[in-house]
Write a protein that holds these residues in place. Structure first.
Motif, mmCIF file in Angstrom:
data_model
loop_
_atom_site.group_PDB
_atom_site.id
_atom_site.type_symbol
_atom_site.label_atom_id
_atom_site.label_comp_id
_atom_site.label_asym_id
_atom_site.label_seq_id
_atom_site.Cartn_x
_atom_site.Cartn_y
_atom_site.Cartn_z
ATOM 1 N N ASP A 55 10.482 1.455 -52.733
ATOM 2 C CA ASP A 55 11.510 1.587 -51.694
ATOM 3 C C ASP A 55 11.478 0.411 -50.713
ATOM 4 O OD1 ASP A 55 12.467 3.941 -52.707
ATOM 5 O OD2 ASP A 55 11.277 5.220 -51.377
ATOM 6 N N PHE A 56 10.293 0.105 -50.212
ATOM 7 C CA PHE A 56 10.182 -0.883 -49.132
ATOM 8 C C PHE A 56 10.241 -2.331 -49.627
ATOM 9 C CE2 PHE A 56 8.381 2.823 -46.958
ATOM 10 C CZ PHE A 56 9.045 2.749 -45.742
ATOM 11 N N LEU A 57 9.761 -2.581 -50.824
ATOM 12 C CA LEU A 57 9.695 -3.962 -51.306
ATOM 13 C C LEU A 57 10.833 -4.338 -52.245
ATOM 14 C CD1 LEU A 57 5.864 -4.293 -51.953
ATOM 15 C CD2 LEU A 57 7.161 -4.948 -49.929
ATOM 16 N N LEU A 58 11.586 -3.359 -52.711
ATOM 17 C CA LEU A 58 12.690 -3.665 -53.615
ATOM 18 C C LEU A 58 14.025 -3.105 -53.118
ATOM 19 C CD1 LEU A 58 13.407 -5.067 -56.264
ATOM 20 C CD2 LEU A 58 13.055 -2.894 -57.438
ATOM 21 N N VAL A 59 14.054 -1.816 -52.812
ATOM 22 C CA VAL A 59 15.319 -1.185 -52.434
ATOM 23 C C VAL A 59 15.851 -1.750 -51.117
ATOM 24 C CG1 VAL A 59 16.450 0.974 -51.811
ATOM 25 C CG2 VAL A 59 14.796 0.938 -53.688
ATOM 26 N N ILE A 60 15.023 -1.748 -50.071
ATOM 27 C CA ILE A 60 15.499 -2.237 -48.763
ATOM 28 C C ILE A 60 15.845 -3.725 -48.805
ATOM 29 C CG2 ILE A 60 14.796 -2.672 -46.369
ATOM 30 C CD1 ILE A 60 13.437 0.014 -46.354
ATOM 31 N N PRO A 61 15.005 -4.605 -49.404
ATOM 32 C CA PRO A 61 15.422 -6.010 -49.522
ATOM 33 C C PRO A 61 16.723 -6.190 -50.293
ATOM 34 C CG PRO A 61 13.067 -5.840 -49.851
ATOM 35 C CD PRO A 61 13.602 -4.432 -49.804
ATOM 36 N N LEU A 62 16.923 -5.391 -51.368
ATOM 37 C CA LEU A 62 18.174 -5.496 -52.135
ATOM 38 C C LEU A 62 19.365 -5.032 -51.297
ATOM 39 C CD1 LEU A 62 17.160 -4.348 -55.733
ATOM 40 C CD2 LEU A 62 17.751 -6.653 -54.956
ATOM 41 N N LEU A 63 19.189 -3.973 -50.511
ATOM 42 C CA LEU A 63 20.256 -3.537 -49.605
ATOM 43 C C LEU A 63 20.583 -4.617 -48.586
ATOM 44 C CD1 LEU A 63 19.190 0.176 -48.886
ATOM 45 C CD2 LEU A 63 21.123 -0.591 -50.275
ATOM 46 N N THR A 64 19.549 -5.246 -48.050
ATOM 47 C CA THR A 64 19.750 -6.314 -47.072
ATOM 48 C C THR A 64 20.468 -7.495 -47.700
ATOM 49 O OG1 THR A 64 17.666 -5.653 -46.024
ATOM 50 C CG2 THR A 64 18.595 -7.771 -45.365
ATOM 51 N N TYR A 65 20.070 -7.830 -48.924
ATOM 52 C CA TYR A 65 20.723 -8.948 -49.611
ATOM 53 C C TYR A 65 22.199 -8.648 -49.860
ATOM 54 C CZ TYR A 65 22.043 -12.269 -53.206
ATOM 55 O OH TYR A 65 22.706 -13.235 -53.913
ATOM 56 N N TYR A 66 22.484 -7.446 -50.348
ATOM 57 C CA TYR A 66 23.856 -7.119 -50.751
ATOM 58 C C TYR A 66 24.785 -6.993 -49.544
ATOM 59 C CZ TYR A 66 27.818 -4.763 -52.889
ATOM 60 O OH TYR A 66 29.070 -4.447 -53.306
#
Length: 358
Positions: free
Chosen positions: A48-59
């Motif tokens: 969640d913290f290292l993949l999902v949130i960074p991907l949300l921030t990127y998108y």
């Protein structure tokens, strides 16, 4: 990078989804019902913290606006949130993660520093070529032409040019007069673009002070990372605003040069234009239309309808910041004096047709 430069940052869906991810983890680790937490659950939390949130921030935020490498910094900040939520005894088993992220970021920075070293070795030659070009040509066009003489185009070179251009317009362009003649056309004076950019800069400054104070009480490293991101964003906005003011649309003998600040550009030869007409479509283009359309206009509080529409005979490649490319078959333009630009386009098209007949 496509057309997202002109689209607003989507804070609401980003904040909703991020709070959903963070909130579920807070409940998981703080509620007695779920205790004790097995170590395997930690894998899901790290996901969640290292993949999902960074991907949300990127998108929703970073995507096509800033360098994708900021995603790694977001991952570090997200890891800091995780260390605050997850008990220390569980976090000890993944203590290597921030070191790996820092090492990865250092690797990318090292590659860019090496490229910068190569550029500096050739800097005298680039400077000489730059000085030989017409002084009336805007900086962002001159620097591209000078660098292209001595370097093969690549994503890294384009990214470096983007950074140099941003810093030039943010710091050194204030006293330089914009390029003004009968073949240039401004596209921001009849809009609220400058006011919008200044409002965003003002908001970022206030946010930077507030976030830095808040996070410095909790984690000094996180506060410095967020401060760096905000300062970079402020310089980006200021540089883009200055580039828009200083670099108009340019009509040459053979092509129409469209630069929307330094974030995107299109050198459109007149021979590739099939039809030119007054734009009669909606104020906002659909997502499907944006995929093949170059929008030569700036963002505004309320989007205004473009003035001119150009349909192309075949796809033409446009350049986007940081080396991205996009093929377009249509161009829409919002310019301050559309009638004059339309007349000049018609004149150049007629001259081009005569040259083809000859």
């Amino acid at each position: 990078m496509i057309e997202t430069m002109n689209k607003p940052i989507r804070w609401m869906p980003f904040l909703f989804l991020s709070f959903l991810v963070i909130g579920s983890n807070v409940v998981l680790y703080q509620a007695n019902y779920f205790q004790p937490i097995p170590t395997s659950v930690l894998i899901g939390s790290m996901f969640d913290f290292l993949l999902v949130i960074p991907l949300l921030t990127y998108y929703f935020i970073i995507r096509k606006r800033y360098s994708w490498k900021l995603t790694l910094l977001v991952a570090l900040v997200s890891y800091a949130f995780a260390s605050w939520i997850i008990p220390d005894d569980l976090m000890k088993s993944v203590s290597y993660i921030p070191k790996a992220l820092l090492l990865l970021e250092a690797g990318f920075i090292s590659i860019e520093l090496y490229l910068l070293f190569i550029v500096f070795k050739k800097f005298p030659k680039v400077k000489k070529t730059y000085s030989e070009l017409d002084d009336e040509i805007p900086f962002l066009l001159r620097i591209k032409q000078a660098v292209n003489v001595h370097f093969t185009r690549s994503r890294l070179i384009d990214s470096l040019i983007s950074e140099i251009t941003m810093f030039y317009y943010a710091f050194f362009s204030w006293r330089r007069a914009p390029m003004i003649n009968e073949q240039t056309f401004t596209y921001h004076k009849n809009t609220s673009y400058v006011a919008l950019q200044l409002m965003l800069v003002h908001a970022l400054i206030i946010e930077s002070v507030g976030l830095h104070y808040f996070f410095s009480q909790w984690n000094h490293t996180v506060s410095l990372i967020l401060l760096f991101i905000n300062i970079y964003s402020i310089l980006f906005l200021i540089g883009q605003m200055q580039a828009v003011k200083k670099v108009p649309l340019i009509v040459t003998e053979r092509s129409l040069i469209l630069n929307i600040g330094f974030i995107k550009s299109l050198d459109l030869p007149f021979k590739y234009i099939q039809e030119w007409k007054t734009y009669e479509g909606p104020d906002e283009l659909s997502a499907a239309e944006r995929k093949f359309t170059f929008e030569a206009r700036v963002s505004d509080f309320i989007a205004e309808k473009p003035n001119i529409e150009l349909l192309l005979k075949k796809p033409v490649r446009s350049e986007i910041i940081y080396g991205f490319k996009k093929n377009v078959t249509r161009v829409v333009i919002k310019v301050d004096h559309p009638a004059e630009l339309m007349r000049l386009i018609e004149k150049r098209m007629a001259e081009d047709a005569c040259n083809l007949e000859d």
